[in-house]
Every structure is written in structure tokens, then in C-alpha cells.
Design a protein around this motif. Structure first.
Motif, PDB file in Angstrom:
ATOM      1  N   SER A 312       0.794  -1.165   0.059  1.00  0.00           N
ATOM      2  CA  SER A 312      -0.076  -0.119  -0.061  1.00  0.00           C
ATOM      3  C   SER A 312       0.858   1.103  -0.045  1.00  0.00           C
ATOM      4  CB  SER A 312      -0.957  -0.029   1.124  1.00  0.00           C
ATOM      5  OG  SER A 312      -0.060   0.360   2.302  1.00  0.00           O
ATOM      6  N   ARG A 313       2.068   1.330   0.570  1.00  0.00           N
ATOM      7  CA  ARG A 313       2.993   2.420   0.775  1.00  0.00           C
ATOM      8  C   ARG A 313       3.541   2.507  -0.559  1.00  0.00           C
ATOM      9  NH1 ARG A 313       4.090   5.966   2.477  1.00  0.00           N
ATOM     10  NH2 ARG A 313       6.186   6.158   3.489  1.00  0.00           N
ATOM     11  N   THR A 314       3.841   1.568  -1.548  1.00  0.00           N
ATOM     12  CA  THR A 314       4.246   1.528  -2.630  1.00  0.00           C
ATOM     13  C   THR A 314       3.255   2.271  -3.495  1.00  0.00           C
ATOM     14  OG1 THR A 314       5.533  -0.453  -2.663  1.00  0.00           O
ATOM     15  CG2 THR A 314       5.154   0.308  -4.758  1.00  0.00           C
ATOM     16  N   TYR A 315       2.068   1.734  -3.603  1.00  0.00           N
ATOM     17  CA  TYR A 315       0.979   2.446  -4.257  1.00  0.00           C
ATOM     18  C   TYR A 315       0.745   3.741  -4.057  1.00  0.00           C
ATOM     19  CZ  TYR A 315       0.009  -1.725  -6.612  1.00  0.00           C
ATOM     20  OH  TYR A 315      -0.022  -3.052  -7.296  1.00  0.00           O
ATOM     21  N   GLU A 316       0.851   4.226  -2.785  1.00  0.00           N
ATOM     22  CA  GLU A 316       0.628   5.515  -2.223  1.00  0.00           C
ATOM     23  C   GLU A 316       1.742   6.452  -2.793  1.00  0.00           C
ATOM     24  OE1 GLU A 316       1.309   8.208   1.901  1.00  0.00           O
ATOM     25  OE2 GLU A 316       1.390   5.880   1.937  1.00  0.00           O
ATOM     26  N   MET A 317       3.220   6.088  -2.665  1.00  0.00           N
ATOM     27  CA  MET A 317       4.099   6.795  -3.507  1.00  0.00           C
ATOM     28  C   MET A 317       3.926   6.962  -4.873  1.00  0.00           C
ATOM     29  SD  MET A 317       7.464   6.046  -1.389  1.00  0.00           S
ATOM     30  CE  MET A 317       7.107   4.393  -1.058  1.00  0.00           C
ATOM     31  N   LYS A 318       3.350   5.892  -5.541  1.00  0.00           N
ATOM     32  CA  LYS A 318       2.868   6.018  -6.931  1.00  0.00           C
ATOM     33  C   LYS A 318       1.750   6.929  -7.276  1.00  0.00           C
ATOM     34  CE  LYS A 318       3.646   2.510  -9.591  1.00  0.00           C
ATOM     35  NZ  LYS A 318       3.468   1.190 -10.225  1.00  0.00           N
ATOM     36  N   LYS A 319       1.199   7.439  -6.078  1.00  0.00           N
ATOM     37  CA  LYS A 319      -0.139   8.090  -6.113  1.00  0.00           C
ATOM     38  C   LYS A 319      -1.463   7.115  -6.915  1.00  0.00           C
ATOM     39  CE  LYS A 319       2.018  12.616  -6.087  1.00  0.00           C
ATOM     40  NZ  LYS A 319       2.256  12.713  -4.419  1.00  0.00           N
ATOM     41  N   ASP A 320      -1.139   6.140  -6.800  1.00  0.00           N
ATOM     42  CA  ASP A 320      -2.177   5.214  -7.112  1.00  0.00           C
ATOM     43  C   ASP A 320      -3.245   4.815  -5.967  1.00  0.00           C
ATOM     44  OD1 ASP A 320      -3.775   2.996  -8.020  1.00  0.00           O
ATOM     45  OD2 ASP A 320      -2.185   1.919  -8.992  1.00  0.00           O
ATOM     46  N   TRP A 321      -4.133   5.803  -5.538  1.00  0.00           N
ATOM     47  CA  TRP A 321      -4.712   5.866  -4.536  1.00  0.00           C
ATOM     48  C   TRP A 321      -5.912   4.640  -4.531  1.00  0.00           C
ATOM     49  CZ3 TRP A 321      -1.866   8.821  -1.627  1.00  0.00           C
ATOM     50  CH2 TRP A 321      -1.567   9.906  -2.444  1.00  0.00           C
ATOM     51  N   ALA A 322      -6.273   4.008  -5.755  1.00  0.00           N
ATOM     52  CA  ALA A 322      -7.418   3.216  -5.473  1.00  0.00           C
ATOM     53  C   ALA A 322      -6.470   1.839  -5.135  1.00  0.00           C
ATOM     54  CB  ALA A 322      -7.996   2.903  -6.863  1.00  0.00           C
ATOM     55  N   ASN A 323      -5.292   1.595  -5.629  1.00  0.00           N
ATOM     56  CA  ASN A 323      -4.681   0.188  -5.041  1.00  0.00           C
ATOM     57  C   ASN A 323      -4.074   0.558  -3.739  1.00  0.00           C
ATOM     58  OD1 ASN A 323      -4.889  -1.946  -6.982  1.00  0.00           O
ATOM     59  ND2 ASN A 323      -3.725  -0.674  -8.141  1.00  0.00           N
ATOM     60  N   ALA A 324      -3.666   1.766  -3.469  1.00  0.00           N
ATOM     61  CA  ALA A 324      -3.186   2.021  -2.086  1.00  0.00           C
ATOM     62  C   ALA A 324      -4.287   1.575  -1.017  1.00  0.00           C
ATOM     63  CB  ALA A 324      -2.630   3.383  -1.987  1.00  0.00           C
ATOM     64  N   MET A 325      -5.559   2.332  -1.314  1.00  0.00           N
ATOM     65  CA  MET A 325      -6.557   2.019  -0.279  1.00  0.00           C
ATOM     66  C   MET A 325      -6.716   0.293  -0.366  1.00  0.00           C
ATOM     67  SD  MET A 325      -8.713   3.036   2.141  1.00  0.00           S
ATOM     68  CE  MET A 325      -8.489   5.140   1.725  1.00  0.00           C
ATOM     69  N   LYS A 326      -6.908  -0.345  -1.332  1.00  0.00           N
ATOM     70  CA  LYS A 326      -7.450  -1.698  -1.525  1.00  0.00           C
ATOM     71  C   LYS A 326      -6.489  -2.524  -0.660  1.00  0.00           C
ATOM     72  CE  LYS A 326      -7.181  -5.561  -4.837  1.00  0.00           C
ATOM     73  NZ  LYS A 326      -6.705  -5.878  -6.267  1.00  0.00           N
ATOM     74  N   TYR A 327      -5.123  -2.216  -0.668  1.00  0.00           N
ATOM     75  CA  TYR A 327      -4.205  -3.100   0.056  1.00  0.00           C
ATOM     76  C   TYR A 327      -4.024  -2.405   1.476  1.00  0.00           C
ATOM     77  CZ  TYR A 327      -2.749  -5.608  -3.939  1.00  0.00           C
ATOM     78  OH  TYR A 327      -3.176  -6.502  -4.911  1.00  0.00           O
ATOM     79  N   VAL A 328      -4.333  -1.344   1.857  1.00  0.00           N
ATOM     80  CA  VAL A 328      -4.175  -0.683   3.414  1.00  0.00           C
ATOM     81  C   VAL A 328      -5.540  -1.461   4.014  1.00  0.00           C
ATOM     82  CG1 VAL A 328      -5.487   1.280   3.399  1.00  0.00           C
ATOM     83  CG2 VAL A 328      -3.485   0.938   4.787  1.00  0.00           C
ATOM     84  N   LYS A 329      -6.583  -1.569   3.370  1.00  0.00           N
ATOM     85  CA  LYS A 329      -7.593  -2.164   4.052  1.00  0.00           C
ATOM     86  C   LYS A 329      -7.334  -3.529   4.139  1.00  0.00           C
ATOM     87  CE  LYS A 329     -11.296   0.982   2.731  1.00  0.00           C
ATOM     88  NZ  LYS A 329     -12.587   1.144   1.975  1.00  0.00           N
ATOM     89  N   ARG A 330      -6.668  -4.088   3.260  1.00  0.00           N
ATOM     90  CA  ARG A 330      -6.548  -5.616   3.470  1.00  0.00           C
ATOM     91  C   ARG A 330      -5.468  -5.875   4.505  1.00  0.00           C
ATOM     92  NH1 ARG A 330      -5.545  -8.590  -2.523  1.00  0.00           N
ATOM     93  NH2 ARG A 330      -7.833  -7.945  -3.237  1.00  0.00           N
ATOM     94  N   SER A 331      -4.458  -4.887   4.793  1.00  0.00           N
ATOM     95  CA  SER A 331      -3.678  -5.074   5.820  1.00  0.00           C
ATOM     96  C   SER A 331      -4.257  -4.881   7.308  1.00  0.00           C
ATOM     97  CB  SER A 331      -2.377  -3.823   5.864  1.00  0.00           C
ATOM     98  OG  SER A 331      -1.954  -3.744   6.976  1.00  0.00           O
ATOM     99  N   LEU A 332      -5.296  -4.174   7.360  1.00  0.00           N
ATOM    100  CA  LEU A 332      -5.894  -3.579   8.566  1.00  0.00           C
ATOM    101  C   LEU A 332      -6.996  -5.051   8.737  1.00  0.00           C
ATOM    102  CD1 LEU A 332      -6.620   0.096   8.369  1.00  0.00           C
ATOM    103  CD2 LEU A 332      -5.095  -1.143   9.991  1.00  0.00           C
ATOM    104  N   ALA A 333      -7.676  -5.488   7.843  1.00  0.00           N
ATOM    105  CA  ALA A 333      -8.269  -6.815   8.057  1.00  0.00           C
ATOM    106  C   ALA A 333      -7.538  -8.013   8.486  1.00  0.00           C
ATOM    107  CB  ALA A 333      -8.729  -7.282   6.494  1.00  0.00           C
TER     108      ALA A 333
END
Length: 404
Positions: A312-333
Motif C-alpha cells: 500500500s505504501r508503494t502505491y501511495e508513493m505512486k499516487k495510485d490511490w485506489a490500489n493503495a486503499m485496497k491494500y491498506v484495507k487488506r492489511s487492517l483486515a
């Protein structure tokens, strides 16, 4: 008539000796080129057999891998003029066959006669170290008594070194023992003692490198693991530990090189992929970070919260917000208490969601959850969350005022 009979007897004896010498020469030649089965056949044909022939048979069987036959021939050989040689080799083979009690007896017998031979103490130490132990300690035992009860083999290794200060194997065994006990000072003392006489002893260098690694001395760790590699040693363990030392010293490019080498030994190692994903994030090679982050998730068993968070941090730095949110939610799940993921979720939402109130709630939930922690006043993410919450409150208030 008597002289004639004596002549015939001498002639037959000479022919027999010549045949024996011929068979022995052929057998020795076959053994020398590695044709052990044929060598054994020729040794077996020699009659009667002296202890020296049994010793040759034992060595041939050991080289061939028929170790039980080797043991029985060593036992026969250990009764003649080559008794010491045969017993020494016999004892070592007993250790190989995990007959530790019998090996202990053999080397104890040798030590009773050859009290100043360091090798016999070392080999007996090996046997004793691997023997099952029935340990009984009592409160009145001194530290020295307890050491002897718990580690009876140490005295043999120490005796070997006392008799020969350059005995590399005994020094290595002692250094390994003290490494397990985290007595790093003793490890280094023994290692440098060994390296004085044998500077390229890779076992000792490996033990020394590990000692510095577990102490957290990264510069020394790097020096000695690099030394191992320069001597032709190469393994996942070496590459991974060296990579980690570079990582700790923030030498990320060099760390990446070592982790990529480690990956060659274990291409599906989730930990290696996850570490590479983090390292590539640090170097801003986000494409590589994404690839290794995805591989880490693919190969790792549950839980996956850290791997999802890194991605999610990788996608955050890429400003790919959709994937960043997808994987950070998976992390918290996977792990609702992953604090870094909680904060990242709020930051990603701040850039991705249009609903500022939903974003504000994420920051406020984060602040509420972590404000009571012991080190809250030193927490930079908590400080940033509070600052952003104030700004969002102001923006929401002004936007609602304009609507009125």
C-alpha cells in the motif's frame, strides 16, 4: 632329502609371498584410482590376512560407503602394529555412524596411552557432545561443577587447544559454543586466536561474522561476511545477514544487491521479497517495489498485514490511490492493530475520498485510539494526524458556511 624339502618349502613360501605382494600391489592401485569394489576383492583374496590388510579393507569399505563392513574390519585391524592408526580411524567412523558411546570408549582408551595427543581429546569431545545425557543438578553444585555436568565435552575441546593452540577444529567448536551462549567476547578471543595460524578458516570467519551480527556491530559484520564471500563462500544465510547489515546502516542499494543474491537460493521466500519491496520503496524504484510486494503476498502464509501494508505504501508513493486503499484495507483486515496501516489509511483516504467528513473520522479515530499510549507525546504520526484534523475541521466548517 631334508635339504631338498627345505628348498621346496622356501620356494613355495617365496611364490606365496610374491603372489601376495602382487595381489596387494594390484589392490592398492585399484584403491588409488577409486575402484573400491575391485580393490576389496583383491584384498579379500589375500590369505592369511594381517592386521595391515584389514586396515586397507576398512579404508576401502569406508570410501565405498559400506560403513558396517568398514567398522568390522577396523575392529580386526586394531590389534596389530598399526593399532593406533586403526583405532583412530575406527573411532572417527563410529562417530559418523552415530555410535557415540563406542567412540567415546575408543578415544578414552587411546588417551590413556597417548595423553598429549590433542586430536584424541577433540574426537572424544565430539563423541561426548552428541551422546544422550542424563543430567542431574543439585543446589550445592558450583558453577564449574554445573558446567562439567551440562557440557562435559568442553573440557576435551579445551584440553585439545591447551595441547595445540592452533587446533582449528577444537577452536571452532569452542567458538560455536560461546556464540550460542552469546558470550561474544569469548567468541572473538577464540576466533582471532584461530585466525593467527589459519587466516582463511571459513568456519571461524563465519562464526566471527555472526558474533558481530548478533551484537549489532554492522560495520564489522559487513567486513567479515564480505571476507567469507571473497573466499568463495556463498549461501542464502550469508547473503541475507550481509544484506540486513547494509539495511541497518541505510546502505539500501548494497542491501538490495545482497537480498537479490539470497533470492537465487530461495526464489519463493516471502520474507526476502517483502524486504526487497521495502528497500525498493526507500530507493524510489516503485516498479520493483510493486513486483516484490506482490510476490511476497503470493508466497507468504497468513498473516499478511505487513506485506499488504508495504504494498500500500508503494502505491501511495505512486499516487495510485485506489490500489493503495485496497491494500491498506487488506492489511487492517489481517491486523486491525497495525498502527502504521491505520495512519496510512487516513492519509490515502485524504487523497482519494471526496467526503472530507469520512476522512476526518479516520484521523479522529486514529487520534482517539493512540493518544493514551505511553509515548504519545513523542509520536510523529499522532502529531501529524492532529494537525491534519485541525485543518480538515476548518475546511469543512468553511465549506458548510459557504453553502448556507
Amino acid at each position: 632329502m631334508y635339504k631338498f624339502q627345505l628348498f621346496i618349502f622356501s620356494l613355495i613360501a617365496s611364490l606365496a609371498e610374491a603372489q601376495e605382494a602382487s595381489a596387494l600391489a594390484v589392490a592398492d592401485s585399484l584403491y588409488a584410482v577409486g575402484n573400491y569394489s575391485a580393490a576389496i576383492e583383491h584384498y579379500e583374496s589375500i590369505q592369511p590376512k594381517k592386521e595391515s590388510i584389514y586396515l586397507k579393507l576398512a579404508r576401502a569399505h569406508q570410501a565405498k560407503g559400506t560403513l558396517d563392513d568398514a567398522l568390522s574390519n577396523y575392529a580386526r585391524a586394531a590389534t596389530g602394529t598399526d593399532e593406533v592408526i586403526a583405532m583412530n580411524e575406527y573411532g572417527k567412523l563410529l562417530i559418523t555412524k552415530r555410535k557415540f558411546k563406542e567412540a567415546d570408549s575408543v578415544f578414552t582408551e587411546l588417551i590413556s596411552v597417548y595423553k598429549t595427543n590433542p586430536e584424541f581429546y577433540y574426537q572424544r569431545g565430539r563423541a561426548i557432545e552428541n551422546m544422550p545425557k542424563n543430567i542431574v543438578l543439585i543446589a550445592s553444585d558450583s558453577l564449574e561443577d554445573r558446567k562439567e555436568i551440562l557440557y562435559p565435552y568442553l573440557s576435551d575441546y579445551e584440553k585439545a587447544v591447551a595441547l595445540d593452540s592452533t587446533h582449528q577444529k577444537a577452536l571452532s567448536e569452542l567458538a560455536t559454543f560461546f556464540l550460542k551462549k552469546k558470550d561474544f567476547k569469548m567468541v572473538e578471543k577464540l576466533a582471532f586466536k584461530a585466525l593467527e595460524s589459519y587466516p582463511t578458516n571459513v568456519e571461524i570467519i563465519g562464526t566471527l561474522a555472526q558474533s558481530y551480527y548478533y551484537k549489532g556491530w554492522n560495520e564489522e559484520t559487513i567486513i567479515w561476511f564480505e571476507k567469507l564471500i571473497s573466499l568463495g563462500q556463498n549461501s542464502q544465510f550469508i547473503r541475507e545477514k550481509l544484506g540486513n547489515a547494509y539495511y541497518k546502516d541505510r546502505m539500501y542499494e548494497l542491501a538490495i544487491e545482497q537480498y537479490l543474491e539470497a533470492l537465487k537460493f530461495s526464489p519463493e521466500d516471502a520474507h526476502l521479497h517483502a524486504t526487497l519491496a521495502k528497500l525498493y520503496n526507500y530507493t524510489k524504484d516503485l516498479k520493483s517495489a510493486e513486483i516484490h510486494g506482490l510476490f511476497a503476498i503470493l508466497y507468504k502464509d497468513q498473516p499478511l498485514d505487513e506485506e499488504y501494508y508495504t504494498l500500500s505504501r508503494t502505491y501511495e508513493m505512486k499516487k495510485d490511490w485506489a490500489n493503495a486503499m485496497k491494500y491498506v484495507k487488506r492489511s487492517l483486515a489481517e491486523n486491525p492493530d497495525n498502527k502504521n496501516a491505520e495512519y496510512t489509511q487516513a492519509v490515502v483516504a485524504d487523497n482519494y475520498y471526496e467526503d472530507k467528513r469520512a476522512v476526518l473520522k479516520l484521523y479522529e479515530d486514529f487520534i482517539t485510539k493512540h493518544s493514551s499510549s505511553k509515548y504519545a507525546k513523542f509520536d510523529p504520526t499522532l502529531k501529524l494526524a492532529k494537525e491534519r484534523a485541525v485543518i480538515l475541521n476548518r475546511e469543512i466548517f468553511m465549506a458548510e458556511g459557504e453553502q448556507e
